[in-house]
Write an enzyme that holds these catalytic residues in place. Structure first.
Site, short mmCIF file in Angstrom:
data_model
loop_
_atom_site.label_atom_id
_atom_site.label_comp_id
_atom_site.label_asym_id
_atom_site.label_seq_id
_atom_site.Cartn_x
_atom_site.Cartn_y
_atom_site.Cartn_z
CG ASP A 75 -10.86 3.79 -0.63
OD1 ASP A 75 -11.02 2.74 -1.29
OD2 ASP A 75 -10.05 3.88 0.31
CG ASP A 113 -10.85 -1.53 2.27
OD1 ASP A 113 -11.71 -2.13 2.94
OD2 ASP A 113 -10.39 -1.97 1.19
#
Length: 275
Positions: free
Chosen positions: A41, A43
């Protein structure tokens, strides 16, 4: 089956076929097929996104928002944001600034990601960011993680295309993307995304990064139209800490596996995944 239902089924089947083709094309254009794949991922796994979001909100609205105030993954369920409609407007305002472009990386993320690549893994960013943020997201990634990731996949789209630069925009969830790519592991900070991976058939191994407030609990709601602001719900609940009702305890040894930092990520991979 009604005509409308039949049309919907055909449309869904067509979309699924397109999704498979796009991801197959991705594997043929950039992702090594002879290396085990790890999806990561963006963020708050690579970028300190919520930190700069809170700083922007405080500067713009005079709030005192802290990372510990992000009780949930969804902003509108947290203090200071207001209703879902107000939250969406604020997010639009935030994206018009350069705060996202100047977000600092997560400490240890570069060293950890490079170590995994050194060990023989292919790394791909899988993010829920929107199509319009792809160019700036890739620029940020190349600046802070040069020659580390094979490409970036965006899952937050209404339409799927294969971008010229090897970026994929897809309707699939992160769990579905991992399954399509045959990923050995997903690394995420969202409990919701992590649980989808763990509950998939077959399950996708997932590491849940960080001791963040928002990944201690699972957000549950039937419809955003029925959602109210945090302040209104707090008043309805008589001031009690209602968000703690949604806390999730993950039994030891079960997925998702919690890790505190990138050092623990590297250690877990070394102990559990063979290259």
């Amino acid at each position: 089956m009604s005509a409308a239902a039949s049309d919907l089924a055909v449309e869904q089947a067509h979309e699924q076929a397109q999704a498979g083709s796009a991801l197959k094309a991705l594997k043929e254009h950039g992702i090594p097929t002879d290396k085990p794949l790890i999806c990561v991922d963006l963020d708050d796994v690579l970028s300190q996104t919520n930190r700069v979001v809170a700083e922007w909100h405080n500067d713009t609205y005079g709030s005192d928002m802290k990372l510990s105030d992000f009780y949930y993954y969804y902003y509108w369920k947290n203090p200071y944001w207001g209703t879902p409609e107000e939250t969406f407007r604020k997010v639009e305002e935030f994206y018009k600034t350069d705060r996202l472009d100047n977000a600092p990386p997560i400490p240890g993320a570069l060293e950890g990601a490079q170590e995994l690549k050194k060990q023989g893994f292919a790394l791909v960013v899988v993010t829920a960011r929107q199509r319009r943020e792809m160019e700036r997201s890739m620029a940020w990634l190349e600046k802070h993680f040069p020659n580390t990731f094979e490409t970036m996949i965006c899952t937050g789209q209404s339409q799927e295309t294969l971008a010229d630069e090897g970026e994929v925009l897809t309707k699939l969830s992160k769990a579905e993307v991992c399954a399509k790519l045959g990923a050995k592991l997903m690394i995420d900070d969202s409990l919701e995304n992590a649980l989808k991976c763990a509950r998939a058939t077959p399950p996708v191994p997932v590491l849940l990064l960080g001791d963040y407030a928002w990944n201690q609990r699972e957000a549950k709601f039937a419809s955003m139209q029925d959602e109210v602001s945090f302040a209104e719900k707090l008043e309805r609940e008589g001031g009690r800490e209602f968000w703690k009702d949604d806390n999730v305890v993950i039994p030891e040894g079960q997925s998702p596996v919690r890790v505190k930092n990138w050092e623990e990520i590297v250690r877990w991979v070394e102990q559990n995944i063979k290259v």
